[in-house]
Design an enzyme around this catalytic site. Structure first.
Site, short mmCIF file in Angstrom:
data_model
loop_
_atom_site.label_atom_id
_atom_site.label_comp_id
_atom_site.label_asym_id
_atom_site.label_seq_id
_atom_site.Cartn_x
_atom_site.Cartn_y
_atom_site.Cartn_z
N TRP A 1 -1.07 -73.64 -6.55
CA TRP A 1 -0.27 -74.33 -5.53
C TRP A 1 1.05 -74.87 -6.12
O TRP A 1 1.39 -76.04 -5.98
CB TRP A 1 -1.08 -75.48 -4.91
CG TRP A 1 -2.30 -75.06 -4.14
CD1 TRP A 1 -3.05 -73.93 -4.29
CD2 TRP A 1 -2.94 -75.81 -3.10
NE1 TRP A 1 -4.10 -73.92 -3.41
CE2 TRP A 1 -4.07 -75.07 -2.67
CE3 TRP A 1 -2.68 -77.04 -2.50
CZ2 TRP A 1 -4.92 -75.50 -1.66
CZ3 TRP A 1 -3.54 -77.48 -1.49
CH2 TRP A 1 -4.63 -76.72 -1.07
N TYR B 1 4.01 -60.26 -9.32
CA TYR B 1 4.10 -59.89 -7.90
C TYR B 1 3.32 -61.00 -7.19
O TYR B 1 2.10 -61.08 -7.29
CB TYR B 1 3.43 -58.54 -7.68
CG TYR B 1 3.57 -57.99 -6.28
CD1 TYR B 1 4.32 -56.84 -6.04
CD2 TYR B 1 2.93 -58.59 -5.19
CE1 TYR B 1 4.44 -56.31 -4.75
CE2 TYR B 1 3.05 -58.08 -3.91
CZ TYR B 1 3.80 -56.94 -3.70
OH TYR B 1 3.92 -56.42 -2.42
N THR B 2 4.06 -61.91 -6.51
CA THR B 2 3.42 -63.13 -6.01
C THR B 2 3.25 -63.17 -4.48
O THR B 2 2.80 -64.18 -3.96
CB THR B 2 4.24 -64.37 -6.45
OG1 THR B 2 5.59 -64.19 -6.03
CG2 THR B 2 4.17 -64.58 -7.94
N THR C 1 -3.68 -67.49 -12.08
CA THR C 1 -3.82 -68.17 -10.79
C THR C 1 -5.26 -68.57 -10.44
O THR C 1 -6.21 -67.91 -10.88
CB THR C 1 -3.28 -67.23 -9.67
OG1 THR C 1 -3.60 -67.77 -8.39
CG2 THR C 1 -3.90 -65.85 -9.76
N ASP C 2 -5.38 -69.59 -9.62
CA ASP C 2 -6.67 -69.99 -9.04
C ASP C 2 -7.24 -68.90 -8.12
O ASP C 2 -8.44 -68.89 -7.85
CB ASP C 2 -6.50 -71.30 -8.25
CG ASP C 2 -5.38 -71.24 -7.22
OD1 ASP C 2 -4.42 -70.46 -7.42
OD2 ASP C 2 -5.44 -71.97 -6.22
N TYR D 1 -3.95 -59.58 -4.63
CA TYR D 1 -3.18 -60.40 -5.58
C TYR D 1 -4.11 -60.94 -6.67
O TYR D 1 -3.86 -60.76 -7.87
CB TYR D 1 -2.48 -61.53 -4.83
CG TYR D 1 -1.89 -62.61 -5.71
CD1 TYR D 1 -0.75 -62.37 -6.49
CD2 TYR D 1 -2.46 -63.90 -5.76
CE1 TYR D 1 -0.23 -63.38 -7.30
CE2 TYR D 1 -1.94 -64.89 -6.56
CZ TYR D 1 -0.82 -64.63 -7.32
OH TYR D 1 -0.29 -65.62 -8.13
#
Ligand SMILES: NC(=O)c1ccc[n+]([C@@H]2O[C@H](COP(=O)([O-])OP(=O)(O)OC[C@H]3O[C@@H](n4cnc5c(N)ncnc54)[C@H](OP(=O)(O)O)[C@@H]3O)[C@@H](O)[C@H]2O)c1
Length: 282
Positions: free
Chosen positions: A139, A50-51, A90-91, A114
């Site tokens: 990114w 889920y982005t 993710t970062d 998120y």
């Protein structure tokens, strides 16, 4: 975006890959078991997530079902099969208060839903599967799906002036870089389980990224030379979710294993835009 590119990248290397989308819902543990039964998978790569970072603030339960529980379901399937799992994270698991690149061992401290659900996913995956590798990236842009580069190219053709945030630092990363690393992990099969950071090399701000897109795209005749990119602050561009001000990731672990540096983000961006221009002649 990443899943389609990865399926193509693995197929190009002659690796047998069963790419799936929502036909294989990762929140449905029984469906995953049924899908995997008898197929002898040696590796599972989880590119699904889920982005929608802002939407997740008002939809955290759904984000958690996919990014945490769903990832955990896949890890459990991998463990039952004796397969290895590559899970993409993710970062945004970090809060961005650092002043040097984040190390894999730095404590996570997400600012929003998120990042929170992705951090939970990392934990569940590492608990459930003894052969799990978590790859944190950042990114991302690529050929498939919506991303910053595509949005910039479209908007630069529509408007003479763009205002882009200049106080958030990170590293633009071409999906091809991450796919190369994933393919190498699968082919060599020697990477120890754990967390690794994988981005292109270098760092910039969203404004720096947009300015580079503009300059290269003008050279390629993709956008008008008159288009300007102006820096603004995060405060001038409020979003539903807070984002880390500094999200640069140290890649020391993966670089040591690869035995090479990852390509500088400007180089991969230039190559991406050249390919894009060749595919979209005006
Ligand atoms: N994009 C970035 O800038 C970025 C940065 C850092 C990390 N990442 C991570 O990189 C990975 C790939 O991201 P991406 O940019 O390729 O994202 P994406 O384009 O949004 O792809 C995610 C895919 O997962 C699918 N999906 C959602 N729920 C699912 C479910 N229950 N079962 C199966 N599939 C499901 C989505 O389908 P629908 O679209 O139909 O919902 C979508 O096709 C993710 O783990 C993401 O967190 C991305």
């Amino acid at each position: 975006m990443l899943g389609r590119e990865l399926a193509d990248a693995l197929a190009r290397r002659g690796l047998d890959c069963a790419g799936t989308d929502l036909d294989c819902d990762i929140t449905d543990a029984a469906a995953l078991d049924a899908f995997a039964a008898g197929r002898g998978f040696a590796w599972i790569v989880n590119c699904s997530a889920y982005t929608a970072v802002d939407k997740a603030e008002d939809d955290e339960a759904r984000a958690r079902a996919i990014n945490a529980a769903g990832a955990g379901n896949l890890a459990a399937v991998a463990a039952r099969l004796g397969a290895a799992l590559i899970h993409v994270s993710t970062d945004y698991v970090f809060d961005g208060r650092a002043s040097r690149p984040y190390d894999e061992t730095d404590p996570v401290c997400p600012l929003g839903a998120y990042g929170r659900t992705k951090a939970e996913g990392e934990r569940l995956v590492l608990q459930a599967c003894p052969r799990a590798v978590v790859l944190r990236t950042a990114w991302l842009y690529g050929r498939h799906g919506q991303n910053f580069v595509g949005t910039m190219l479209r908007v630069m053709r529509e408007r003479p002036l763009l205002r882009v945030v200049a106080d958030q630092r990170g590293t633009p990363t071409h999906t091809a870089t991450l796919c190369d690393v994933i393919a190498e992990i699968v082919v060599r099969g020697t990477l120890a389980p754990g967390i690794y950071h994988v981005t292109d090399g270098g760092e910039t701000t969203w404004h720096g990224f947009a300015s580079e897109i503009r300059d290269r795209a003008v050279e390629l005749g993709l956008v008008p030379a008159a288009c300007r990119v102006e820096p603004i602050t995060t405060a001038e561009y409020p979003t539903r979710a807070r984002r880390p001000a500094y999200a640069v990731l140290s890649k020391r672990k993966i670089v040591a294993w690869l035995g090479r540096e990852l390509p500088p983000w400007r180089e991969t961006l230039a190559a991406y835009l050249r390919a894009w221009a060749a595919e979209h002649p005006s």
